[in-house]
Design a protein around this motif. Structure first.
Motif, PDB file in Angstrom:
ATOM      1  N   GLN A  96       0.830  -1.207   0.000  1.00 56.56           N
ATOM      2  CA  GLN A  96       0.000   0.000   0.000  1.00 56.56           C
ATOM      3  C   GLN A  96       0.862   1.254   0.000  1.00 56.56           C
ATOM      4  O   GLN A  96       0.551   2.239  -0.678  1.00 56.56           O
ATOM      5  CB  GLN A  96      -0.908  -0.014   1.226  1.00 56.56           C
ATOM      6  CG  GLN A  96      -1.775  -1.254   1.315  1.00 56.56           C
ATOM      7  CD  GLN A  96      -2.445  -1.403   2.653  1.00 56.56           C
ATOM      8  OE1 GLN A  96      -3.148  -0.515   3.105  1.00 56.56           O
ATOM      9  NE2 GLN A  96      -2.237  -2.527   3.322  1.00 56.56           N
TER      10      GLN A  96
ATOM     11  N   TYR B 291       2.385   1.698  -3.467  1.00 53.04           N
ATOM     12  CA  TYR B 291       1.374   2.118  -4.445  1.00 53.04           C
ATOM     13  C   TYR B 291       1.066   3.608  -4.313  1.00 53.04           C
ATOM     14  O   TYR B 291       0.903   4.302  -5.319  1.00 53.04           O
ATOM     15  CB  TYR B 291       0.106   1.292  -4.253  1.00 53.04           C
ATOM     16  CG  TYR B 291      -1.004   1.672  -5.210  1.00 53.04           C
ATOM     17  CD1 TYR B 291      -0.917   1.371  -6.566  1.00 53.04           C
ATOM     18  CD2 TYR B 291      -2.138   2.334  -4.760  1.00 53.04           C
ATOM     19  CE1 TYR B 291      -1.934   1.718  -7.445  1.00 53.04           C
ATOM     20  CE2 TYR B 291      -3.159   2.684  -5.625  1.00 53.04           C
ATOM     21  CZ  TYR B 291      -3.049   2.371  -6.970  1.00 53.04           C
ATOM     22  OH  TYR B 291      -4.048   2.732  -7.841  1.00 53.04           O
ATOM     23  N   SER B 292       0.997   4.101  -3.088  1.00 54.66           N
ATOM     24  CA  SER B 292       0.732   5.530  -2.896  1.00 54.66           C
ATOM     25  C   SER B 292       1.916   6.378  -3.338  1.00 54.66           C
ATOM     26  O   SER B 292       1.749   7.524  -3.747  1.00 54.66           O
ATOM     27  CB  SER B 292       0.422   5.814  -1.425  1.00 54.66           C
ATOM     28  OG  SER B 292       1.541   5.514  -0.610  1.00 54.66           O
TER      29      SER B 292
ATOM     30  N   PRO C  72       2.051   4.964  -8.263  1.00 50.40           N
ATOM     31  CA  PRO C  72       0.923   4.171  -8.788  1.00 50.40           C
ATOM     32  C   PRO C  72       1.256   3.405 -10.069  1.00 50.40           C
ATOM     33  O   PRO C  72       0.524   2.488 -10.430  1.00 50.40           O
ATOM     34  CB  PRO C  72      -0.160   5.230  -9.039  1.00 50.40           C
ATOM     35  CG  PRO C  72       0.205   6.390  -8.173  1.00 50.40           C
ATOM     36  CD  PRO C  72       1.701   6.393  -8.128  1.00 50.40           C
ATOM     37  N   GLU C  73       2.332   3.776 -10.756  1.00 49.22           N
ATOM     38  CA  GLU C  73       2.689   3.084 -11.990  1.00 49.22           C
ATOM     39  C   GLU C  73       3.144   1.640 -11.735  1.00 49.22           C
ATOM     40  O   GLU C  73       3.231   0.849 -12.671  1.00 49.22           O
ATOM     41  CB  GLU C  73       3.796   3.849 -12.717  1.00 49.22           C
ATOM     42  CG  GLU C  73       3.340   5.226 -13.232  1.00 49.22           C
ATOM     43  CD  GLU C  73       4.444   5.948 -13.973  1.00 49.22           C
ATOM     44  OE1 GLU C  73       5.553   5.379 -14.087  1.00 49.22           O
ATOM     45  OE2 GLU C  73       4.211   7.079 -14.434  1.00 49.22           O
ATOM     46  N   GLN C  74       3.451   1.324 -10.488  1.00 48.29           N
ATOM     47  CA  GLN C  74       3.871  -0.040 -10.149  1.00 48.29           C
ATOM     48  C   GLN C  74       2.685  -0.974  -9.928  1.00 48.29           C
ATOM     49  O   GLN C  74       2.852  -2.085  -9.431  1.00 48.29           O
ATOM     50  CB  GLN C  74       4.726  -0.009  -8.873  1.00 48.29           C
ATOM     51  CG  GLN C  74       5.938   0.892  -8.945  1.00 48.29           C
ATOM     52  CD  GLN C  74       6.954   0.412  -9.947  1.00 48.29           C
ATOM     53  OE1 GLN C  74       7.154  -0.790 -10.118  1.00 48.29           O
ATOM     54  NE2 GLN C  74       7.605   1.335 -10.630  1.00 48.29           N
ATOM     55  N   LYS C  75       1.488  -0.524 -10.302  1.00 41.64           N
ATOM     56  CA  LYS C  75       0.265  -1.270  -9.972  1.00 41.64           C
ATOM     57  C   LYS C  75       0.297  -2.696 -10.491  1.00 41.64           C
ATOM     58  O   LYS C  75      -0.039  -3.639  -9.762  1.00 41.64           O
ATOM     59  CB  LYS C  75      -0.945  -0.523 -10.543  1.00 41.64           C
ATOM     60  CG  LYS C  75      -2.271  -1.197 -10.238  1.00 41.64           C
ATOM     61  CD  LYS C  75      -3.442  -0.348 -10.730  1.00 41.64           C
ATOM     62  CE  LYS C  75      -4.767  -1.035 -10.410  1.00 41.64           C
ATOM     63  NZ  LYS C  75      -5.923  -0.221 -10.826  1.00 41.64           N
ATOM     64  N   GLU C  76       0.708  -2.896 -11.742  1.00 36.88           N
ATOM     65  CA  GLU C  76       0.643  -4.242 -12.329  1.00 36.88           C
ATOM     66  C   GLU C  76       1.555  -5.212 -11.583  1.00 36.88           C
ATOM     67  O   GLU C  76       1.175  -6.355 -11.322  1.00 36.88           O
ATOM     68  CB  GLU C  76       1.027  -4.184 -13.814  1.00 36.88           C
ATOM     69  CG  GLU C  76       0.013  -3.444 -14.672  1.00 36.88           C
ATOM     70  CD  GLU C  76      -1.387  -4.033 -14.557  1.00 36.88           C
ATOM     71  OE1 GLU C  76      -1.494  -5.278 -14.515  1.00 36.88           O
ATOM     72  OE2 GLU C  76      -2.345  -3.261 -14.491  1.00 36.88           O
TER      73      GLU C  76
ATOM     74  N   LEU D 132       2.551  -4.919  -8.494  1.00 37.11           N
ATOM     75  CA  LEU D 132       2.005  -5.110  -7.151  1.00 37.11           C
ATOM     76  C   LEU D 132       0.818  -6.067  -7.174  1.00 37.11           C
ATOM     77  O   LEU D 132       0.622  -6.836  -6.228  1.00 37.11           O
ATOM     78  CB  LEU D 132       1.583  -3.755  -6.560  1.00 37.11           C
ATOM     79  CG  LEU D 132       2.721  -2.792  -6.219  1.00 37.11           C
ATOM     80  CD1 LEU D 132       2.162  -1.458  -5.757  1.00 37.11           C
ATOM     81  CD2 LEU D 132       3.626  -3.376  -5.152  1.00 37.11           C
ATOM     82  N   ILE D 133       0.035  -6.032  -8.247  1.00 39.99           N
ATOM     83  CA  ILE D 133      -1.099  -6.961  -8.355  1.00 39.99           C
ATOM     84  C   ILE D 133      -0.597  -8.401  -8.399  1.00 39.99           C
ATOM     85  O   ILE D 133      -1.214  -9.308  -7.831  1.00 39.99           O
ATOM     86  CB  ILE D 133      -1.947  -6.620  -9.602  1.00 39.99           C
ATOM     87  CG1 ILE D 133      -2.704  -5.300  -9.389  1.00 39.99           C
ATOM     88  CG2 ILE D 133      -2.930  -7.735  -9.917  1.00 39.99           C
ATOM     89  CD1 ILE D 133      -3.495  -4.832 -10.587  1.00 39.99           C
TER      90      ILE D 133
ATOM     91  N   VAL E 222      -5.300  -1.239  -3.735  1.00 36.29           N
ATOM     92  CA  VAL E 222      -4.633  -1.199  -5.044  1.00 36.29           C
ATOM     93  C   VAL E 222      -5.583  -1.553  -6.183  1.00 36.29           C
ATOM     94  O   VAL E 222      -5.634  -0.858  -7.198  1.00 36.29           O
ATOM     95  CB  VAL E 222      -3.408  -2.147  -5.040  1.00 36.29           C
ATOM     96  CG1 VAL E 222      -2.722  -2.148  -6.410  1.00 36.29           C
ATOM     97  CG2 VAL E 222      -2.407  -1.734  -3.962  1.00 36.29           C
ATOM     98  N   CYS E 223      -6.328  -2.636  -6.039  1.00 35.62           N
ATOM     99  CA  CYS E 223      -7.132  -3.113  -7.171  1.00 35.62           C
ATOM    100  C   CYS E 223      -8.471  -3.680  -6.693  1.00 35.62           C
ATOM    101  O   CYS E 223      -8.723  -4.878  -6.867  1.00 35.62           O
ATOM    102  CB  CYS E 223      -6.368  -4.179  -7.957  1.00 35.62           C
ATOM    103  SG  CYS E 223      -5.711  -5.518  -6.911  1.00 35.62           S
TER     104      CYS E 223
END
Length: 1012
Positions: free
Chosen positions: A162, A165-166, A169-173, A175-176, A201-202
């Motif tokens: 978390q 991600y804050s 946010p571009e690291q979302k994939e 992190l998922i 995140v998702c």
């Protein structure tokens, strides 16, 4: 002169300044003392200083000045001191980012610390440094922590997701991907944290929950309390998208739903009718059943979460089970009471019957705060009906006399609502409100007037006396809203009081300029209505009031005056509008509906901030409507990765059909397997037999075993248990995996040697094997090396039971992510040992495929069994209990880092290409001094393969030796390069994402290459 007030004031200010100066001096002295203690060479002084500093932080005092002195101790070897330093750094790392960055290498080393709390603290500090430049480092650390053997570290990695991600946010994939992996974690410690990361995140990726839904439902009771709140909230949203509504009006609810859940699918279905009974999805029922025990939780948030889940998901007749739990929460603190009462107020509007038996729990107490009293009043009003209205009105009579004016006013409004909703008590309520008009308290009188005005609109013809009574009290009422309400009543029903209304208008003309704006507007309206009905008496008064309003300071009043003048006074400009003046001003108006302020709050999910504030808060996720057609429930089915007995032996039979093609290699394979079992000590009678035994001898033995099984009526042995397995003829490519009985050669269970796998790999892939078995052939030839045997249990400690284990470096048949382990169990006692099995594991989430229970092991007999252990790419020991029917022994299997690998074959070009991708932090290198005997190519390969289960990569350069492998658990690539230099020195380089494994493997290889 000193007694003069001015001198006294200045002396007081001076004293305060001196006091504050003294306090600052003391703080500086204390900080200096703490700095000296932190820079001391004694660990005890440093530890004491850190305890004081953490104590200051706990009290809310600023200790940021000590950051440089504290951060110096981050590399301390004292575990307790290091924990406290990390606590401090988590608090101030974001404020002192530059200084924290200087110690980032220390944090990275701490991520590899054997202590799980240090690893977790290091990750917590690293994720608290809010600098975009270290995002790749944080991402790598999170990925490694997510695969850690400790659930506490995995939990910390979920928290770090978390934060990252804050920050980016571009690291979302990426992190998922980590979230998807952690969602599969079976530890209750991790579940709540990873679901929180999922929600952050998702939250829209419902597909990630499908396979983990049932696991989360089953783990829910054992998860920590705040994790339960997060999981329940997420599962509520999930259920609204995956199940059909249990509230269908055209469906008859199947009251025997519990039975339906357990019935098999093969039962005959009854004839479907038009109103077919509603049958709840088993997964829907699973959620309701597993959350019900949490209503007894001591945590109010958990109880509230379960209550909202039942409210939004359960059939209507089942929702009432949450009532007692919610009423129980009313004994808690007023903050808790406020939230619970808000939710009960919303629920009581739609379903009064739920809380009616507990009506006395909502009676107001003198110690209640005003906002609590108001909510209880709201609930009592919602629960009012013909049966209990007399009791409620008696309560309200007491509340009206309260010294709390706001509460008394709210009570009068509640009485008005009761009078509107229950027609039988309308007259009683009106009479009671009229009596309140003579009350000395202006607030009570004003509120009574407003409520009476609303009630009179329902039956104006019957209550002209009340209007006259209110007109008499007009001069004594000073509250603007009350005066405006009386004026509105006079204008609306001026035909019923033709003599009183003009007199009230005359009085208002005198005080018009001194009245409040709301009173002036109603005065203008009253004048206009009287002008239309009784123009003879009120014409001059109306013109006078309109002239006053024309020059009023408030533009609303000026506009209203101009509009009224054009509407009621005919002239050339007014046109045809004057004809409709009476219809506009004297039109019948609908009676107002007195409703609860909580009526519209059901559009928000219960228990949320949005519901409490009655506005959509940031981050609020709306509940979806029930789907019209139930989605496919098979998406939640999880395939077992372990092979069942039937599949296992069907695969073996398919392997044996290819045995004839193996040639002379088969003999070598069987010899190797026999030598492996004999090196471990005593083997079972079955494993001592050679593979050259004739088929006729095997048949005779089979007959004898059958006779013995029939005659024997005592406890069945392990051999009896295996007698149900379909017969499998022996093949030289197959070695013993588990020999349960020392007397039965024909009852052995086998595993497939990798020499055979290589030969039949391509054929099996094209065959009709089950999908779960296909992973067995995805292996390469294992590296050759001497088998090292380790002691698992000494015969003295085990009361006659001894155990040794070794790593056969064979692919694990049970699960591809497991490391195969062979255990040799020996009975050194003078009596039989029964029911030998594996007991509890530590940690409980440790994934072990246990060997089947050995029913009996005779004295001086041995048995070789096979296990699978998922070490999660970590060298931490797998702790478990080895049990008999009478005793339990704590044992542990400690893997060498090289045994966590499986060999991989690749071309030299592919090796160099992959090595180029694993540079920077993924590369560990060191110069090693080699023994003279280990400088040849053959000796180097022998030493490397003795340490690690890797494959040799052919090299075109004589001074380069390359080896490749993958980690068993995660499949991460591990590349080893040895570059020979002059004078028996070499550069040893390891490239892999697993930096912890790289450093440990480098140490073991360096030691092996230096040995003579």
């Amino acid at each position: 002169s000193l007694s003069h007030p001015t001198h006294y004031h200045f002396n007081k200010i001076e004293a305060q300044m001196i006091t504050s100066r003294t306090t600052l001096d003391r703080n500086d002295e204390m900080n200096d003392d703490l700095k000296e203690m932190l820079e001391s060479s004694k660990e005890s002084l440093k530890l004491e200083a850190m305890k004081r500093i953490v104590g200051l932080i706990a009290k809310g005092k600023n200790a940021s000045e000590l950051f440089p002195a504290v951060v110096k101790n981050v590399a301390s070897k004292n575990i307790e001191l290091k924990k406290l330093v990390y606590v401090y750094l988590v608090r101030y790392a974001e404020e002192q980012q530059d200084l924290a960055l200087l110690s980032i290498s220390t944090f990275q080393r701490a991520l590899k610390d054997p202590n799980q709390f240090i690893r977790a603290s290091a990750l917590r500090v690293l994720s608290s440094i809010r600098v975009p430049i270290i995002v790749p480092i944080m991402m790598l650390a999170i990925k490694e922590a997510a695969a850690d053997l400790s659930p506490y570290v995995r939990k910390t990695s979920a928290h770090a997701i978390q934060k990252l991600y804050s920050l980016d946010p571009e690291q979302k994939e990426q992190l998922i991907e980590v979230i998807e992996k952690l969602l599969k974690d079976k530890s209750t410690l991790v579940a709540g944290s990873v679901v929180m990361a999922f929600e952050e995140v998702c939250p829209d990726r419902i597909d990630l929950i499908h396979k983990n839904y049932r696991k989360l439902c089953n783990l829910l009771v054992d998860v920590e309390e705040w994790g339960q709140v997060v999981i329940i909230s997420m599962l509520t949203r999930y259920a609204r998208t995956q199940f059909i509504s249990p509230w269908k009006e055209d469906a008859v609810f199947d009251g025997n739903n519990e039975k339906t859940f357990y019935e098999s699918d093969s039962e005959e279905k009854k004839d479907q009718t038009e109103n077919k009974p509603y049958i709840m999805d088993p997964d829907h029922r699973l959620l309701l059943r597993n959350t019900k025990p949490l209503l007894q939780s001591r945590n109010t948030a958990v109880v509230m979460s379960v209550a909202q889940l039942y409210w939004h998901l359960a059939p209507k007749h089942e929702v009432s089970i949450v009532t007692k739990s919610l009423v129980r929460l009313l004994r808690s603190h007023r903050e808790v009471q406020y939230i619970v009462l808000q939710n009960i107020a919303t629920m009581s509007i739609q379903r009064k019957g739920m809380f009616e038996p507990f009506m006395k729990s909502f009676y107001v107490r003198s110690t209640d705060a005003t906002h609590i009293k108001t909510l209880k009043l709201e609930i009592l009003t919602n629960l009012a009906n013909e049966a209990n209205i007399s009791t409620i009105l008696r309560e309200f009579q007491t509340y009206v006399k309260s010294q709390d004016k706001a509460f008394a006013a709210a009570t009068i409004q509640a009485i008005g609502r009761c009078a509107t909703n229950i027609s039988e008590v309308t007259d009683t309520c009106l009479n009671g409100l009229v009596l309140l008009l003579s009350n000395r308290d202006e607030t009570v009188v004003a509120e009574s007037v407003v409520v009476i005005k609303k009630l009179l609109q329902t039956q104006p013809t019957q209550h002209s006396e009340i209007i006259k009574h209110m007109a008499k009290l007009f001069d004594n009422i000073t509250v603007p809203m009350a005066r405006a309400s009386i004026l509105w009543l006079m204008g609306e029903y001026c035909e019923r009081v033709p003599k009183i209304a003009p007199d009230v208008l005359r009085k208002m003309a005198k005080t018009f300029t001194a009245e409040e704006d709301i009173v002036k507007l109603q005065t203008v309206n009253l004048a206009a209505k009287l002008y239309l009905i009784n123009s003879k008496q009120t014409k001059l008064l109306t013109q006078y009031i309109l002239n006053l309003g024309k020059y009023d300071q408030n533009y609303d009043i000026r506009d209203r005056t101009r509009f009224i003048r054009q509407l009621i006074v005919p002239n050339e400009k007014s046109g045809a509008l004057n004809k409709y003046a009476r219809r506009i001003l004297l039109a019948p108006k609908p009676a107002p509906v007195l409703e609860s302020s909580f009526k519209d709050r059901d559009r928000y999910q219960l228990g949320t901030l949005s519901h409490s504030l009655n506005i959509k808060a940031s981050g609020y996720q709306e509940l979806c409507d029930w789907p019209a057609v139930a989605p496919d429930q098979s998406v939640r089915n999880v395939e077992e990765r372990n092979l069942c007995k039937q599949e296992f032996f069907s695969v073996l039979n398919m392997y044996m059909n290819v045995c004839s093609e193996s040639g002379s290699e088969s003999e070598d394979s069987s010899e190797d397997s026999e030598e492996t079992s004999s090196d471990s000590g005593k083997s079972s009678s079955g494993s001592e037999e050679s593979s050259s035994e004739s088929e006729s001898e095997q048949k005779k033995k089979k007959k004898k075993m059958k006779k013995m099984a029939l005659q024997k009526k005592s406890k069945p042995t392990a051999a009896d248990r295996y007698s149900e397995i379909p017969p499998v003829r022996y093949c030289p490519h197959i070695g013993p995996l588990r020999d349960a009985s020392p007397r039965s050669d024909n009852q052995r269970v086998y595993f497939i040697s990798t020499q055979l796998l290589q030969k039949i790999k391509s054929r099996l892939i094209k065959s009709t094997l089950p999908s779960r078995v296909s992973c067995l052939v995805q292996v390469t030839t294992p590296s050759f090396g001497p088998v090292k045997t380790y002691e698992l249990l000494h015969h003295m400690t085990g009361k006659g039971l001894s155990a040794k284990y070794h790593f056969p470096r064979q692919p694990c048949l049970y699960q591809p992510s497991m490391v195969a382990v062979q255990v040799i169990l020996t009975n050194s006692s003078d009596h039989s040992l029964e029911e030998i099995h594996i007991g509890d594991r530590n940690p409980a989430s440790l994934n072990i495929h246990c060997f089947n229970t050995i029913e009996r092991l005779e004295p001086e007999a041995s048995v070789t069994v096979s296990m699978g252990v998922d070490f999660s790419d970590s060298t931490q020991a797998a702790n478990f209990q080895l049990c008999t029917n009478t005793d339990q022994f704590s044992v542990s299997i400690q893997p060498a880092v090289g045994e966590l690998l499986m060999p991989s074959t690749m071309a030299e070009q592919d090796f160099i290409k992959e090595q180029g991708k694993l540079q920077g932090m993924n590369e560990t290198s060191q110069t090693v001094t080699m023994a003279t005997a280990n400088t040849s190519s053959q000796a180097i390969s022998k030493q490397v393969l003795s340490v690690a289960n890797v494959g040799v990569v052919s090299s075109s350069q004589s001074n380069f030796h390359r080896f490749a492998g993958r980690t068993v658990s995660s499949g991460a690539l591990v590349l080893v390069t040895l570059e020979m230099k002059e004078s028996s020195s070499a550069q040893l380089t390891i490239n892999t994402e697993k930096s912890v494994m790289a450093s440990m493997l480098l140490r073991d290889l360096k030691q092996a290459l230096a040995q003579v």
